[in-house]
Design a protein around this motif. Sequence first.
Motif, PDB file in Angstrom:
ATOM      1  N   TYR A  42       0.851  -1.190   0.000  1.00  0.00           N
ATOM      2  CA  TYR A  42       0.000   0.000   0.000  1.00  0.00           C
ATOM      3  C   TYR A  42       0.891   1.246   0.000  1.00  0.00           C
ATOM      4  N   GLN A  43       0.677   2.134  -0.958  1.00  0.00           N
ATOM      5  CA  GLN A  43       1.546   3.294  -1.144  1.00  0.00           C
ATOM      6  C   GLN A  43       1.245   4.423  -0.147  1.00  0.00           C
ATOM      7  N   TYR A  44       2.311   4.930   0.497  1.00  0.00           N
ATOM      8  CA  TYR A  44       2.233   6.140   1.317  1.00  0.00           C
ATOM      9  C   TYR A  44       3.241   7.196   0.864  1.00  0.00           C
ATOM     10  N   ALA A  45       4.060   6.893  -0.126  1.00  0.00           N
ATOM     11  CA  ALA A  45       5.181   7.759  -0.506  1.00  0.00           C
ATOM     12  C   ALA A  45       4.713   9.150  -0.919  1.00  0.00           C
ATOM     13  N   ALA A  46       5.510  10.146  -0.510  1.00  0.00           N
ATOM     14  CA  ALA A  46       5.265  11.544  -0.906  1.00  0.00           C
ATOM     15  C   ALA A  46       6.447  12.115  -1.676  1.00  0.00           C
ATOM     16  N   SER A  47       7.507  11.310  -1.865  1.00  0.00           N
ATOM     17  CA  SER A  47       8.713  11.790  -2.558  1.00  0.00           C
ATOM     18  C   SER A  47       9.348  10.621  -3.292  1.00  0.00           C
ATOM     19  N   ASP A  48      10.276  10.955  -4.194  1.00  0.00           N
ATOM     20  CA  ASP A  48      10.992   9.898  -4.918  1.00  0.00           C
ATOM     21  C   ASP A  48      11.763   9.009  -3.955  1.00  0.00           C
ATOM     22  N   SER A  78       9.466   6.664  -2.343  1.00  0.00           N
ATOM     23  CA  SER A  78       9.018   5.662  -3.304  1.00  0.00           C
ATOM     24  C   SER A  78      10.087   4.593  -3.514  1.00  0.00           C
ATOM     25  N   ARG A  79      11.334   4.993  -3.535  1.00  0.00           N
ATOM     26  CA  ARG A  79      12.419   4.009  -3.652  1.00  0.00           C
ATOM     27  C   ARG A  79      12.476   3.132  -2.410  1.00  0.00           C
ATOM     28  N   SER A  80      12.196   3.722  -1.254  1.00  0.00           N
ATOM     29  CA  SER A  80      12.167   2.941  -0.020  1.00  0.00           C
ATOM     30  C   SER A  80      11.025   1.926  -0.049  1.00  0.00           C
ATOM     31  N   GLU A  81       9.893   2.315  -0.627  1.00  0.00           N
ATOM     32  CA  GLU A  81       8.775   1.379  -0.742  1.00  0.00           C
ATOM     33  C   GLU A  81       9.119   0.243  -1.710  1.00  0.00           C
ATOM     34  N   LEU A  99       5.513   9.042  -8.881  1.00  0.00           N
ATOM     35  CA  LEU A  99       5.993   8.168  -7.805  1.00  0.00           C
ATOM     36  C   LEU A  99       5.892   6.707  -8.206  1.00  0.00           C
ATOM     37  N   ALA A 100       4.829   6.358  -8.925  1.00  0.00           N
ATOM     38  CA  ALA A 100       4.678   4.984  -9.398  1.00  0.00           C
ATOM     39  C   ALA A 100       5.780   4.620 -10.382  1.00  0.00           C
ATOM     40  N   VAL A 101       6.147   5.553 -11.246  1.00  0.00           N
ATOM     41  CA  VAL A 101       7.210   5.304 -12.222  1.00  0.00           C
ATOM     42  C   VAL A 101       8.548   5.068 -11.504  1.00  0.00           C
ATOM     43  N   ASP A 145      10.679   1.630 -11.788  1.00  0.00           N
ATOM     44  CA  ASP A 145      12.056   1.645 -12.276  1.00  0.00           C
ATOM     45  C   ASP A 145      13.025   1.043 -11.262  1.00  0.00           C
ATOM     46  N   GLU A 146      12.727   1.221  -9.979  1.00  0.00           N
ATOM     47  CA  GLU A 146      13.573   0.612  -8.945  1.00  0.00           C
ATOM     48  C   GLU A 146      13.487  -0.908  -8.986  1.00  0.00           C
ATOM     49  N   LEU A 147      12.402  -1.430  -9.522  1.00  0.00           N
ATOM     50  CA  LEU A 147      12.185  -2.877  -9.590  1.00  0.00           C
ATOM     51  C   LEU A 147      12.295  -3.377 -11.027  1.00  0.00           C
ATOM     52  N   ALA A 148      13.113  -2.702 -11.823  1.00  0.00           N
ATOM     53  CA  ALA A 148      13.203  -3.006 -13.253  1.00  0.00           C
ATOM     54  C   ALA A 148      13.626  -4.440 -13.519  1.00  0.00           C
TER      55      ALA A 148
END
Length: 372
Positions: free
Chosen positions: A69-75, A78-81, A121-123, A127-130
Amino acid sequence: MKKGIDISSHQGDINFDYIKDNYDFVIIRCGYGSDLSADDSECGQCDTMAQTYINECEARNIPYALYLYQYAASDEQSRSEAAHIREWYNKSNPIGVFLDIEDADGYKERHGIDYYSTQALAVVWLDELADIKAKGIYASHSWLNTYMNVDELIEHGALIWEAHWNDDGEICDDKFAMSQESSDHHLDDGTRVDYDIMRDEVYDQLIGNTGNEDTSTGSDEVVDSTSTDTMYHEGDYVEYDRIYASSTSNEPLTPSAGFTSGTITRVITGAANPYLINDGTGWVNDGCISSAGNGNQPSESDTSINVGDKVRVLVNATYDGGSFVMYYDTYDVIEVKGDRVVIGIVKDWNDDGSIGDYDVTCAINICNIERV
């Protein structure tokens, strides 16, 4: 269409024998937001039932995916998620991973997160999980249409899982891989769950990525980590010449000379690399193993690592499941948090002996380094 359900701790204890007989797949919430702890058992943002559900699915060879479940507010968040769900991916055998983008609990609104920012943020997350082939984005039909660019998500490797509660057995857009048909579906004991459908070709693709085919004979036999379907078992001490970052990886890593052995601490029957070494060193398969027996196992003191120590890398696998190029023979320990160790090169030491300026190389599992 293949039939499935998505579940979280809200469902509590449920009957997986019934699920095995009536559904083709399960999607399990592994957590929400970043994983800020060193140990999942201490993780306040991990779903408390995730591991139980994973174990139940694996015991019955039920194909399952994971979602966060997404809570990210920054890149950065998002990478941490992405790192959070990668930890779960590396220690289990899912057919895919998904990011749940919505604001059902009002978190985004309360924290001033612009709904339109969820696209970028989704992108970042994708990309982190490429390197993970089967990954995707979940959102409602209206959210996707209003705040997101589905074509861009697909370009970044996303499978689209949309919530469209019309319960008509159809997926409303050819671009979408899955549809959440209802939020008011019930299991045999009355437990309310979300009901999903998946395109047959997507299901076949996901199953093919993991070797998770159901090879059961129709009996009630439960497959577990002690199954005779594998050549080796938990507790076996083995020597190997290659190792992998995850149970599903197809990119072998070369361990350092002299550090090519360990104890199998977990077995995932049917996985490409079914044997976990030393609770986190990495994963191996039958082809990697050159011998097995009761060799001299390393003592617990070998894993005693402290900030400031110089270490040698045994396996060049990062903590979140990737790999890195080793440019140096030894590295300095910058931070230790449970089994997660940050290594790098210290460029300057303070007068009191503490670390001053430094360059970080990566975070690595403590099992994959040795103090020198």
